[in-house]
Each structure stands twice: as C-alpha cells, then as structure tokens.
Design a protein around this motif. Sequence first.
Motif, mmCIF file in Angstrom:
data_model
loop_
_atom_site.group_PDB
_atom_site.id
_atom_site.type_symbol
_atom_site.label_atom_id
_atom_site.label_comp_id
_atom_site.label_asym_id
_atom_site.label_seq_id
_atom_site.Cartn_x
_atom_site.Cartn_y
_atom_site.Cartn_z
ATOM 1 N N ALA A 50 -29.987 18.089 -3.728
ATOM 2 C CA ALA A 50 -30.194 16.749 -5.390
ATOM 3 C C ALA A 50 -30.285 17.507 -6.185
ATOM 4 C CB ALA A 50 -31.163 15.865 -4.407
ATOM 5 N N GLU B 227 -26.615 13.022 -2.634
ATOM 6 C CA GLU B 227 -25.969 13.045 -3.559
ATOM 7 C C GLU B 227 -26.105 12.559 -4.802
ATOM 8 O OE1 GLU B 227 -22.255 13.684 -5.623
ATOM 9 O OE2 GLU B 227 -22.909 15.137 -3.751
ATOM 10 N N LYS C 162 -28.372 12.746 -7.011
ATOM 11 C CA LYS C 162 -27.659 14.314 -7.975
ATOM 12 C C LYS C 162 -28.965 14.337 -9.489
ATOM 13 C CE LYS C 162 -25.732 17.673 -6.684
ATOM 14 N NZ LYS C 162 -25.124 17.806 -5.357
ATOM 15 N N GLY C 163 -30.225 14.937 -10.008
ATOM 16 C CA GLY C 163 -30.120 15.039 -10.718
ATOM 17 C C GLY C 163 -31.465 14.600 -11.284
#
Length: 313
Positions: free
Chosen positions: A269, A217, A220-221
């Motif tokens: 992720a 989490e 992420k990105g």
Amino acid sequence: MRPTRRQFLTGVTSLAVSHALLHRSVFAQQPKRTRIVLLGTKGGPRVGEAGRSNPSTLLMINDVPYVVDCGYGVSKQLISAGVALNRVRYIFITHHHSDHNLELGPLFYNAWITGLPVRVDAYGPSGLTQMTRDFFNYLKFDIDTRIDDEGRADPRTLFTPHEFDKPGVVLTNDDVKVTNCLVRHPPIKQSYAYRFDAKERSVVISGDTAYAPELAEFAKGADVLVHEVMYLPGIEALLKRLPNAKRLREHLMAAHTLPEDVGKIAAAAGVKTLVLSHFVPGDDASITDEQWSAGARKYFKGKIVVGRDLMEI
Ligand SMILES: [Zn+2]
Ligand SMILES: [Zn+2]
C-alpha cells in the motif's frame, strides 16, 4: 555593545509573546488535524479482567468524533479519551461479529441519556437497520417511560442507520470522504475496511480480515493503516486450554492476518505508518511489542506502532 540584562530579558519576553501569537494565528488558519485514538485494541468478544478493551477506534476529524466499531466498553473508553458521549455524531461498523457491534445500541443510548445535541448516523453492512429496530424494542419500556416521565426526545427519531451491501462511498461531508472495501473474513461475507480521506490525512482501518491484497490497493498512499493482527505462537498457547481448539484454530487461520502478511499489505500500500490493533490473542501480556511487530518489519520499512488502548496517533 553587549545588551544589559534588562534589555536582554525584554527582548526574550517580546520574542516569546510574538512566537505565541504566531503559533496561535497559524493554528487558527489551519484545519484541525485528524487525530486517531485507539479505544480498544483486543480482538474477540471476551471481556478481560485487565488489559486491552474490546475493539473500537476513534477518529477526531475537525473536532468531530467518528467511531469505528463498538466493542463492549466503547462508551467508557470514549469518556476516558476525553470525548463526551453526546458529541458522538458518526458510527461505523465493519462487520457483525459482536466484538464490533455489541455496544452499538448502548453507545447511542448512553449518548441520548447524556443529552444528544444532534442526530447520530450509523453506517454498516446489511443487518444494521434490523439490529437498530431490535435494540429499540429491547429497551422499549425504558425509552417510552423516560419520554413520558422525563420529557426526553424520542431517540428513535435521532438515530439513523445506513446499511450497505457493496463497496463504494459511504459518506462525504466538508471534512472527510469515507469509502469502504470488502475484505476477507469467513464465514462472514459482509466484512469491510474503511478509508477516511480527510483534508490533511488519510486513514484506513482494516476491520477483521485474512490476508487481502485488495486491501493494499484500497489503502494505496494512505498516511496511516490500522490493521488487525494475529500472533500464531500466542494462539497455540491459548488453544491448548480450550475444548473447541480445532474449530477455533481453523476459524482464526482463515479469518485473520499474521504479522508477516500485515507487513506485506502495508508495504504494497505504501503507507507511512502501520498501526497494529485488534490483537489476537489480546489477553496475553507475555507477548512483547517486538514479537507483535517483528514479522511485519521483515516486509514493511515504514513506521510501525504497536497499539495500546487510548494511544493517540
Ligand atoms: Zn474482531
Ligand atoms: Zn470478526
């Protein structure tokens, strides 16, 4: 009409010159890119005869060094990476296992003795301030002697520890925002991952952790996730030779991440690149890159890099 050889060569030359000028002006306008250099990729405190150095990762953001973790050998590895020690500006410690903090004080000391141009700010979990005080006490005689005898600045005024005991924003400046995330590394409660959001690249460094969905989490990105990894068959081979095998196996299984689970974290992720580092065991040269990465590849379809010391990503 076909150009003469002279006309052709003149054309090629001017094209090359204008290309070079264009290249230079484009780079002058762009912010300097964020470079990642793996300084030490071996998990654990044991100093090996050869091969991987103890854990540390360097980020160069807008040409400023950010050092994450200070395993034994970090000063030497920085020099090998072409970074003069007196350029070090920011240090981050993920947790207080010695393979991550043994050379924190010595790195700062080495930078000081090289001639510090600016102050150093260090960030890490609770205990960092006391550790800094203890380090300066350990070297009190030498430091006081050099201040008197060599006219050096007092290093105690140049080094600032910033400790934290919960997740949040650790540092923000014009180039980067650094945040942290609590990860799972029993029995240590205060073990953190760091995320560096620079202008054109986001990088997450897992620190030491068992499988932790909250890390996915947090990452992420991100463009790059540097994640620790443990290879079970390699561990079994290692444990056969040790008297404390049972306890050590229990610790390793509870506190570190197998390749399959690293792949799951990277996939969840949605990062572009997964970099494996902090290899456990880090001294077994018989484990191939394919063995390190195969488990992760089952779950993660992006680029996987099997890290090596001084590799740049
Ligand atoms: Zn470690
Ligand atoms: Zn650890």
